[in-house]
Design an enzyme around this catalytic site. Sequence first.
Site, PDB file in Angstrom:
ATOM      1  N   HIS A 115      16.201  11.215 -34.210  1.00 13.46           N
ATOM      2  CA  HIS A 115      15.671  10.942 -35.551  1.00 13.46           C
ATOM      3  C   HIS A 115      15.467  12.295 -36.249  1.00 13.46           C
ATOM      4  O   HIS A 115      15.176  13.294 -35.585  1.00 13.46           O
ATOM      5  CB  HIS A 115      14.333  10.217 -35.361  1.00 13.46           C
ATOM      6  CG  HIS A 115      13.718   9.668 -36.593  1.00 13.46           C
ATOM      7  ND1 HIS A 115      13.050  10.447 -37.502  1.00 13.46           N
ATOM      8  CD2 HIS A 115      13.650   8.403 -37.079  1.00 13.46           C
ATOM      9  CE1 HIS A 115      12.586   9.681 -38.478  1.00 13.46           C
ATOM     10  NE2 HIS A 115      12.942   8.440 -38.249  1.00 13.46           N
ATOM     11  N   ASP A 192      10.046  12.283 -27.657  1.00 16.13           N
ATOM     12  CA  ASP A 192       9.716  11.454 -28.816  1.00 16.13           C
ATOM     13  C   ASP A 192       9.607  10.014 -28.315  1.00 16.13           C
ATOM     14  O   ASP A 192      10.610   9.393 -27.967  1.00 16.13           O
ATOM     15  CB  ASP A 192      10.838  11.620 -29.855  1.00 16.13           C
ATOM     16  CG  ASP A 192      10.711  10.640 -31.018  1.00 16.13           C
ATOM     17  OD1 ASP A 192       9.863   9.733 -30.950  1.00 16.13           O
ATOM     18  OD2 ASP A 192      11.478  10.790 -31.982  1.00 16.13           O
ATOM     19  N   GLN A 195       9.944   5.006 -30.207  1.00 19.94           N
ATOM     20  CA  GLN A 195      10.579   3.700 -29.973  1.00 19.94           C
ATOM     21  C   GLN A 195      10.379   3.189 -28.550  1.00 19.94           C
ATOM     22  O   GLN A 195      10.826   2.094 -28.237  1.00 19.94           O
ATOM     23  CB  GLN A 195      12.087   3.771 -30.283  1.00 19.94           C
ATOM     24  CG  GLN A 195      12.426   4.066 -31.722  1.00 19.94           C
ATOM     25  CD  GLN A 195      12.030   2.934 -32.686  1.00 19.94           C
ATOM     26  OE1 GLN A 195      11.729   1.817 -32.272  1.00 19.94           O
ATOM     27  NE2 GLN A 195      12.014   3.232 -33.969  1.00 19.94           N
ATOM     28  N   LYS A 218       4.129   1.714 -35.104  1.00 15.95           N
ATOM     29  CA  LYS A 218       5.236   0.987 -34.466  1.00 15.95           C
ATOM     30  C   LYS A 218       4.738   0.106 -33.323  1.00 15.95           C
ATOM     31  O   LYS A 218       5.474  -0.684 -32.773  1.00 15.95           O
ATOM     32  CB  LYS A 218       6.306   1.964 -33.975  1.00 15.95           C
ATOM     33  CG  LYS A 218       7.052   2.627 -35.152  1.00 15.95           C
ATOM     34  CD  LYS A 218       8.218   3.438 -34.685  1.00 15.95           C
ATOM     35  CE  LYS A 218       8.709   4.453 -35.703  1.00 15.95           C
ATOM     36  NZ  LYS A 218       9.407   3.876 -36.833  1.00 15.95           N
ATOM     37  N   CYS A 358      17.542   7.644 -40.726  1.00 14.79           N
ATOM     38  CA  CYS A 358      17.020   8.997 -40.477  1.00 14.79           C
ATOM     39  C   CYS A 358      17.721   9.624 -39.268  1.00 14.79           C
ATOM     40  O   CYS A 358      17.080  10.297 -38.453  1.00 14.79           O
ATOM     41  CB  CYS A 358      15.510   9.003 -40.246  1.00 14.79           C
ATOM     42  SG  CYS A 358      14.587   8.380 -41.632  1.00 14.79           S
TER      43      CYS A 358
HETATM   44  C1  LIG Z   1      12.852   7.683 -32.626  1.00 11.69           C
HETATM   45  C2  LIG Z   1      11.948   7.970 -33.797  1.00 11.69           C
HETATM   46  N1  LIG Z   1      11.370   9.167 -33.883  1.00 11.69           N
HETATM   47  C3  LIG Z   1      10.550   9.477 -34.898  1.00 11.69           C
HETATM   48  C4  LIG Z   1      10.267   8.572 -35.898  1.00 11.69           C
HETATM   49  C5  LIG Z   1       9.358   8.961 -36.996  1.00 11.69           C
HETATM   50  O1  LIG Z   1       8.218   8.169 -36.988  1.00 11.69           O
HETATM   51  P1  LIG Z   1       7.140   8.333 -38.142  1.00 11.69           P
HETATM   52  O2  LIG Z   1       7.846   8.071 -39.430  1.00 11.69           O
HETATM   53  O3  LIG Z   1       6.121   7.311 -37.821  1.00 11.69           O
HETATM   54  O4  LIG Z   1       6.626   9.721 -38.079  1.00 11.69           O
HETATM   55  C6  LIG Z   1      10.867   7.307 -35.861  1.00 11.69           C
HETATM   56  C7  LIG Z   1      10.637   6.346 -36.953  1.00 11.69           C
HETATM   57  O5  LIG Z   1      11.428   5.461 -37.211  1.00 11.69           O
HETATM   58  C8  LIG Z   1      11.724   7.008 -34.779  1.00 11.69           C
HETATM   59  O6  LIG Z   1      12.314   5.806 -34.684  1.00 11.69           O
END
Ligand SMILES: Cc1ncc(COP(=O)(O)O)c(C=O)c1O
Length: 403
Positions: A115, A192, A195, A218, A358
Amino acid sequence: MNAFRKDFPVLSENKYAYLDSAATAQRPVQVLKAVEDFYRTANANPLRGLYELSIKATDAYEDARARVARFIDASSSEEVIFTKNTTESLNLVAYSYGRAFVKEGDEILIAVSEHHSNIIPWQTLAKEKNAKLVYLYPNEKGEYSLDEVKAKCNSRTRIFAMAQVSNVLGIPKPIKEYAKIAHSVGAVMVVDGAQSTPHMKVSVRDMDADFFAFSGHKLMAPMGIGVLYGKKELLEAMPPFLTGGEMIEYVTEQSATFAEVPHKFEAGTVNAAGAVGLAAAIDYLENVGFDFIEKTEEKLTAYLLDELKKVPHITVYGSDSYKEHVGIVTFNVDDCHPHDVASILDADKVCIRAGHHCAQPLMQFMKVNATNRASLYFYNTEEDVDRFLTSIKNVRKELGYGS
Ligand SMILES: Cc1ncc(COP(=O)(O)O)c(C=O)c1O
């Protein structure tokens, strides 16, 4: 219909087939109530006042931290820092750890499927430090081989940052194996968990993550609360990220000493109601149970994938096995822009995501501009999937194609 669905006001009248939980989950009444109760009965500025109400607010906030520590199996609550979201957590690591410990010529290893939240902080750091950002590339299923990881981890690698589950391909990664490789060359493993935490039991100690980031929203908590886990000795060696109130020990006109971890990294008035909501979401999640979550998601994903593959003109991305999708199914409809697909589904009150998710470097790697993504959670039903399938079968006709 599963027994939990009635707890979710947005889902209760079945107005929407909500298939966008990878973007944000729906909230159960138990979480809404916990937030309301905090504001009704314990609202004062936490960590500041010496009176009963403020102490109540502080206790609620610190209890939530302890709840998070148990949830991710951290050794102590001091290793849990509250942030806004995954993005802020990863930025904290890049700005604080990265600027202190990454030097010219060092390497930062990431995957092309990350992401943007797990790319841009490292890109920025690499540019600033004249370090090199090195990429891993997946096979068709979305897997990264241990051989490639070994080949790209070397004595210059300072940081290896990877999502436990991709928000596009869904496939869970063998982080524990990656962490072993990272540690064998003296690098830190940044995970990270945005998910993964909503769908599977996580143990930061078992995977041996040095840092682990996730977002509350999430996993059914309010928006605006996130977590960074860090090993205590690393957090203690790091300089502060944001500065100001609450994160100090003693301040003079020209200098300051800082609070102990975790408060060193929590400048300003904290999001105590968010933290309380996150603790309630974790209670809810664990009451549902990861067994139930995994079984329900696997069943629904298998049904969705099997039926979707029977529809002509559909390309599904990622693994062939429904077990590896963690409720995420990314696809395209021939000749139809994903935004058109999502708008046609929206007319039927079917909510899916469309765009680059993203993850533009991954889109470039897959040679597509954008995709559609349906993502499931344990509160979804076969009826949601049927509504999605009925609507998707109509898309090409709506756009003027014969079939
Ligand atoms: C794998 C992953 N990393 C990071 C993020 C970023 O999350 P946030 O927008 O809550 O900071 C997301 C959000 O969709 C994601 O799916």
